[in-house]
Design an enzyme around this catalytic site. Structure first.
Site, PDB file in Angstrom:
ATOM      1  N   HIS A 191      45.922 -12.670  -5.865  1.00 47.03           N
ATOM      2  CA  HIS A 191      45.094 -11.818  -5.018  1.00 47.03           C
ATOM      3  C   HIS A 191      43.882 -11.349  -5.816  1.00 47.03           C
ATOM      4  O   HIS A 191      44.010 -10.877  -6.945  1.00 47.03           O
ATOM      5  CB  HIS A 191      45.886 -10.601  -4.530  1.00 47.03           C
ATOM      6  CG  HIS A 191      46.968 -10.950  -3.546  1.00 47.03           C
ATOM      7  ND1 HIS A 191      46.700 -11.333  -2.260  1.00 47.03           N
ATOM      8  CD2 HIS A 191      48.319 -10.968  -3.685  1.00 47.03           C
ATOM      9  CE1 HIS A 191      47.838 -11.575  -1.630  1.00 47.03           C
ATOM     10  NE2 HIS A 191      48.841 -11.362  -2.468  1.00 47.03           N
ATOM     11  N   CYS A 233      40.990 -14.857  -2.757  1.00 45.77           N
ATOM     12  CA  CYS A 233      39.921 -14.333  -1.908  1.00 45.77           C
ATOM     13  C   CYS A 233      38.659 -14.111  -2.736  1.00 45.77           C
ATOM     14  O   CYS A 233      38.737 -13.620  -3.868  1.00 45.77           O
ATOM     15  CB  CYS A 233      40.374 -13.019  -1.259  1.00 45.77           C
ATOM     16  SG  CYS A 233      41.803 -13.191  -0.170  1.00 45.77           S
TER      17      CYS A 233
END
Length: 422
Positions: A191, A233
């Site tokens: 992440h 991301c």
């Protein structure tokens, strides 16, 4: 006049019969006079051809020994913990499986997994990690060698692996023993956000720290070329600050975009992989060690129609044209082989080896044979009779005995006599 006649006969210019026999000595002389420069010319051509061939061989040898790429390494990092991040572990293990299939051995792979999904109590299939729906492919396998696991996966340890600043007691399997002839693949998943990647939801590495680590690697001559791939991301933000040469970078998403998951599995209850890594691995399944597929093909494997996000890549720091860079330059293992047509006589060497072997045998016969100390007499342990164990009361025997005594006491005397005891 007599002195001029031989000259006329030699060159065929004096008054003489015009028959062929009289011209034969002259033709032979002319041929002889012309053959000398021709022979010299041929000799010069042969010498020049030999020098060209020799220089060509020297160039080939120089190219062979000066090629910048002689070995491959891979650093594969999963930075996420907890069961709902199952896909990140599957991403990393899938890349691990692909690079091993293409020839990179475990000794040249540093595998970092922040969590052990194979042994998670929520896993309906223990000791397995699947990357395809319906549990078709177990990427955990039987021979996974995890070098850094659980809480060992930290920003500090990751940077120490890259830069080589690790304690002397660190085992060889946890070291990146690369050099200036090494092509290194660095794959990271987890992440992240704009300019950072989280490690275990407790710390993060920034794009500046990563860029400085790569610069240290270049200054310390720890790589020849480096391929950086990140699936997170806003992944493109992680390679924006790179400034070291010979680095090619790929990311699953641009700044401001999310990297999405792929293939939910109802039996496991989570998504199995991320979209970008899924299509990259689908592409790698078609690659073999002799494949001529180049990096430009890798750039096109996951368009926005499939990934939903927009994958990015950066090649301005890389010296070679990506179309001339083979996939196996980073995902495979290089073995330099030189083919020669010359005959090599090994008879003399074999005779020397045989004589030395016989001498060693004679020396061993003269020496007293060595024996291992019998530290563990297995034969005695197998044939000896089992010893009688000392009797010990069962675990709850004492407690039950005390309970029985207390019950008999209360039944005999009652509570009214307790004041005489205490």
């Amino acid at each position: 006049m007599a002195s001029q006649k031989p000259a006329g006969l030699l060159y065929g210019t004096a008054s003489a019969p015009s028959g062929a026999g009289s011209l034969k000595p002259a033709n032979m002389a002319v041929t002889y006079s012309l053959s000398r420069p021709a022979t010299a010319l041929v000799a010069v051509l042969l010498l020049s051809f030999g020098s060209v061939a020799a220089s060509h061989i020297e160039d080939q040898a120089e190219q062979f020994f000066r090629s910048g790429h002689t070995n491959n390494w891979a650093v594969l990092v999963c930075t996420s913990r907890f069961w709902f991040n199952y896909r990140h572990v599957a991403n990393t293990l899938s890349v691990y499986r692909s690079v091993k299939r293409l020839g990179i051995p475990d000794s040249h792979i540093v595998l970092m997994l922040a969590d052990d999904m194979a042994c998670n109590p929520r896993n309906p299939k223990p000791a397995t990690v699947f990357s395809h729906k319906n549990m078709e492919l177990n990427v955990y396998g039987d021979d996974v060698e995890v070098d850094y696991r659980s809480y060992e996966v930290t920003v500090e340890n990751f940077l120490r692996v890259l830069t080589g600043r690790i304690p002397p007691s660190t085992p060889r399997s946890k070291r990146l023993l690369s050099d200036d002839r090494s092509n290194i693949l660095i794959y990271m998943t987890g992440h992240g956000g704009n300019g950072f990647l989280k490690f275990q939801d407790s710390e993060e590495i920034t794009n500046i720290e990563l860029a400085d680590a790569f610069e240290q690697m270049w200054q310390k001559r720890r790589y020849n070329e480096l391929l950086f791939i990140i699936d997170t991301c806003q992944g493109a933000s992680m390679y924006e600050r790179f400034y070291s040469p010979n680095i090619m970078a790929l990311a699953s998403s641009q700044v401001g975009e999310d990297s999405l998951s792929h293939q939910p599995d109802p039996a496991i209850g989570v998504h199995l992989m991320d979209r970008y890594t899924f299509y990259v691995l689908e592409f790698l399944e078609e690659i073999n060690p002799a494949s001529q597929t180049n990096m430009n093909d890798l750039f096109q494997v996951c368009p926005k129609s499939l990934c939903v996000s927009t994958p990015g890549h950066r090649t301005d720091l890389f010296q070679r044209d990506p179309k001339n860079v083979l996939i196996t330059d980073f995902f495979g293992s290089v073995r330099k082989v030189e083919i020669t047509t010359e005959t090599i006589n090994l008879q003399q060497g074999s005779e020397i080896m045989e004589s030395s072997y016989k001498e060693d045998q004679m020396d061993e016969e003269l020496m007293e044979p060595l024996k291992y100390a019998e530290q563990l007499p297995v034969a005695q342990i197998i044939h000896q009779k089992p010893k009688l164990k000392d009797w010990h009361p069962p675990g709850g025997f004492i407690l039950g005995l005390w309970a029985l005594i207390i019950m008999v006491f209360f039944k005999t005397y009652g509570i009214k006599h307790m004041k005489f005891i205490f």
